[in-house]
Design a protein around this motif. Structure first.
Motif, PDB file in Angstrom:
ATOM      1  N   SER A   1      27.128 140.635  40.055  1.00 53.69           N
ATOM      2  CA  SER A   1      28.304 141.124  40.784  1.00 53.69           C
ATOM      3  C   SER A   1      28.551 140.378  42.090  1.00 53.69           C
ATOM      4  O   SER A   1      29.555 140.615  42.762  1.00 53.69           O
ATOM      5  CB  SER A   1      28.155 142.620  41.076  1.00 53.69           C
ATOM      6  OG  SER A   1      27.049 142.862  41.937  1.00 53.69           O
TER       7      SER A   1
ATOM      8  N   VAL B   1      26.941 145.943  29.357  1.00 52.88           N
ATOM      9  CA  VAL B   1      27.818 146.454  30.409  1.00 52.88           C
ATOM     10  C   VAL B   1      28.369 145.336  31.283  1.00 52.88           C
ATOM     11  O   VAL B   1      29.319 145.555  32.042  1.00 52.88           O
ATOM     12  CB  VAL B   1      27.073 147.491  31.286  1.00 52.88           C
ATOM     13  CG1 VAL B   1      26.635 148.678  30.448  1.00 52.88           C
ATOM     14  CG2 VAL B   1      25.868 146.866  32.005  1.00 52.88           C
ATOM     15  N   GLU B   2      27.757 144.145  31.212  1.00 53.52           N
ATOM     16  CA  GLU B   2      28.194 143.017  32.029  1.00 53.52           C
ATOM     17  C   GLU B   2      27.787 141.726  31.347  1.00 53.52           C
ATOM     18  O   GLU B   2      26.882 141.714  30.511  1.00 53.52           O
ATOM     19  CB  GLU B   2      27.575 143.094  33.423  1.00 53.52           C
ATOM     20  CG  GLU B   2      26.048 143.079  33.408  1.00 53.52           C
ATOM     21  CD  GLU B   2      25.417 143.337  34.752  1.00 53.52           C
ATOM     22  OE1 GLU B   2      26.150 143.394  35.752  1.00 53.52           O
ATOM     23  OE2 GLU B   2      24.183 143.494  34.801  1.00 53.52           O
TER      24      GLU B   2
ATOM     25  N   GLU C   1      31.454 145.914  28.514  1.00 54.47           N
ATOM     26  CA  GLU C   1      32.165 147.113  28.934  1.00 54.47           C
ATOM     27  C   GLU C   1      31.263 147.972  29.810  1.00 54.47           C
ATOM     28  O   GLU C   1      30.264 148.499  29.345  1.00 54.47           O
ATOM     29  CB  GLU C   1      32.639 147.924  27.721  1.00 54.47           C
ATOM     30  CG  GLU C   1      33.673 147.221  26.875  1.00 54.47           C
ATOM     31  CD  GLU C   1      34.194 148.106  25.765  1.00 54.47           C
ATOM     32  OE1 GLU C   1      34.209 149.343  25.941  1.00 54.47           O
ATOM     33  OE2 GLU C   1      34.581 147.572  24.716  1.00 54.47           O
ATOM     34  N   TRP C   2      31.639 148.092  31.081  1.00 55.66           N
ATOM     35  CA  TRP C   2      30.901 148.957  32.000  1.00 55.66           C
ATOM     36  C   TRP C   2      31.378 150.396  31.782  1.00 55.66           C
ATOM     37  O   TRP C   2      32.579 150.652  31.806  1.00 55.66           O
ATOM     38  CB  TRP C   2      31.159 148.537  33.445  1.00 55.66           C
ATOM     39  CG  TRP C   2      30.201 149.177  34.408  1.00 55.66           C
ATOM     40  CD1 TRP C   2      30.268 150.431  34.910  1.00 55.66           C
ATOM     41  CD2 TRP C   2      29.033 148.579  34.972  1.00 55.66           C
ATOM     42  NE1 TRP C   2      29.218 150.676  35.757  1.00 55.66           N
ATOM     43  CE2 TRP C   2      28.432 149.554  35.813  1.00 55.66           C
ATOM     44  CE3 TRP C   2      28.427 147.329  34.857  1.00 55.66           C
ATOM     45  CZ2 TRP C   2      27.262 149.304  36.531  1.00 55.66           C
ATOM     46  CZ3 TRP C   2      27.264 147.086  35.574  1.00 55.66           C
ATOM     47  CH2 TRP C   2      26.700 148.061  36.399  1.00 55.66           C
TER      48      TRP C   2
ATOM     49  N   GLN D   1      32.854 153.895  32.123  1.00 63.12           N
ATOM     50  CA  GLN D   1      33.743 154.459  33.126  1.00 63.12           C
ATOM     51  C   GLN D   1      33.677 155.994  33.093  1.00 63.12           C
ATOM     52  O   GLN D   1      33.439 156.583  32.043  1.00 63.12           O
ATOM     53  CB  GLN D   1      35.174 153.997  32.893  1.00 63.12           C
ATOM     54  CG  GLN D   1      35.352 152.493  33.003  1.00 63.12           C
ATOM     55  CD  GLN D   1      34.986 151.958  34.373  1.00 63.12           C
ATOM     56  OE1 GLN D   1      35.468 152.455  35.394  1.00 63.12           O
ATOM     57  NE2 GLN D   1      34.140 150.926  34.406  1.00 63.12           N
TER      58      GLN D   1
ATOM     59  N   THR E   1      34.995 148.931  39.627  1.00 65.55           N
ATOM     60  CA  THR E   1      34.954 148.830  38.170  1.00 65.55           C
ATOM     61  C   THR E   1      33.528 148.985  37.654  1.00 65.55           C
ATOM     62  O   THR E   1      33.303 148.943  36.443  1.00 65.55           O
ATOM     63  CB  THR E   1      35.499 147.470  37.707  1.00 65.55           C
ATOM     64  OG1 THR E   1      34.726 146.412  38.303  1.00 65.55           O
ATOM     65  CG2 THR E   1      36.967 147.322  38.103  1.00 65.55           C
ATOM     66  N   ARG E   2      32.561 149.174  38.582  1.00 68.04           N
ATOM     67  CA  ARG E   2      31.154 149.287  38.201  1.00 68.04           C
ATOM     68  C   ARG E   2      30.557 150.556  38.815  1.00 68.04           C
ATOM     69  O   ARG E   2      29.666 150.483  39.667  1.00 68.04           O
ATOM     70  CB  ARG E   2      30.384 148.055  38.659  1.00 68.04           C
ATOM     71  CG  ARG E   2      30.861 146.758  38.031  1.00 68.04           C
ATOM     72  CD  ARG E   2      30.365 145.539  38.789  1.00 68.04           C
ATOM     73  NE  ARG E   2      28.937 145.429  38.791  1.00 68.04           N
ATOM     74  CZ  ARG E   2      28.241 144.651  37.948  1.00 68.04           C
ATOM     75  NH1 ARG E   2      28.874 143.930  37.038  1.00 68.04           N
ATOM     76  NH2 ARG E   2      26.941 144.589  38.009  1.00 68.04           N
TER      77      ARG E   2
ATOM     78  N   ALA F   1      28.280 153.606  39.682  1.00 64.26           N
ATOM     79  CA  ALA F   1      26.824 153.759  39.518  1.00 64.26           C
ATOM     80  C   ALA F   1      26.331 154.927  40.351  1.00 64.26           C
ATOM     81  O   ALA F   1      25.544 154.763  41.285  1.00 64.26           O
ATOM     82  CB  ALA F   1      26.104 152.476  39.923  1.00 64.26           C
TER      83      ALA F   1
END
Length: 258
Positions: free
Chosen positions: A38, A115-116, A138-139, A141, A192-193, A195
């Motif tokens: 990231s 996820v990344e 796909e992270w 959501q 968009t991530r 956590a």
């Protein structure tokens, strides 16, 4: 070797992992995820590495994961990730200096669900490139409706624990509400991530004063105060999304809290 984005304090370990991978024909690539992927790594970052391996070689690599880590550097402690539902993961602590490194041993097919994309530090062939062309990272959501459907049940659960005097259980549950309900809604449109509560202070600085009020001490009255504050913050962040509100449950629980 150019390790793009890997912070200085983790560079030697990253280089060692790549060197071990190059020597092992069962390994086809090493990918860095997390803060390296990231672009947010700093002097406190961990090293999250995906070791892409052949399907035939994965069982042996998993069985010998700790030995693999021991060849990388001065291994102090290590354990596998069943507690987070990820048996392919080895969580390791190296030192000195102390460094946390996650090693996830994934087959090319396993890499399709990710996820990344991460940063490829080394690859033996074009396996990773082909997988990336055929699949999409796909992270996960947040699902606002999923949260609303559960929030009032959770709030009632905490209230009962407080009333029973199970204060440390209540404090843990208040933390869960912050991580599983408040933070995900607060982060919608801001990251968009998502956590949990990670970097929540930066994502939603205007909420920090109210979030402080959701933290409780081991005192019944203070736990109840923090629960009411959690309800208030949840209602605030819920305004940012469209959900079918569970109004009957909301009214009953708020009345129960007094």
């Amino acid at each position: 070797m150019e390790l793009v984005g890997v912070p200085e304090h983790l560079r030697v370990l990253a280089e060692s992992v790549v060197a071990e991978a190059e020597k092992d024909p069962r390994v086809v690539a090493v990918i860095a995820g997390g803060s390296v992927a990231s672009g947010t790594s700093d002097e406190y970052s961990d090293l999250d590495l995906v070791i892409v391996c052949t399907a035939e070689g994965q069982p042996e690599l998993l069985a010998g994961a700790e030995e693999f880590a021991g060849r990388v550097g001065p291994l102090l402690a290590a354990f596998t990730g069943e507690h987070v539902g990820e048996p392919r993961l080895l969580i390791a602590l190296f030192g000195s200096p102390l460094a946390h490194v996650d090693l996830k041993f994934v087959t090319p097919d396993g890499l399709r669900e990710r996820v990344e994309d991460g940063v490829v530090l080394w690859q033996r062939d074009d396996t990773v490139d082909r997988v990336r062309k055929e699949s999409v990272a796909e992270w996960p959501q947040p699902d606002a409706q999923w949260i609303e459907d559960r929030f009032w049940v959770w709030a009632h659960y905490v209230a009962v624990k407080i009333a029973r005097g199970e204060l440390f259980e209540a404090i843990d549950a208040l933390g869960m509400i912050r991580a599983a309900a408040i933070a995900p809604l607060a982060g919608i449109g801001r990251t968009t991530r998502p956590a949990g509560v990670r970097r929540l202070e930066t994502l939603a600085p205007e909420l920090v004063p109210a979030l402080k009020e959701t933290v409780a001490t081991a005192d019944a009255a203070d736990c109840l105060r923090a629960l009411k504050a959690s309800v208030d913050v949840y209602r605030t962040v819920r305004e940012r999304v469209q959900v079918v509100r569970r109004t009957a449950a909301e009214e009953a629980v708020v009345d129960f809290l007094g």
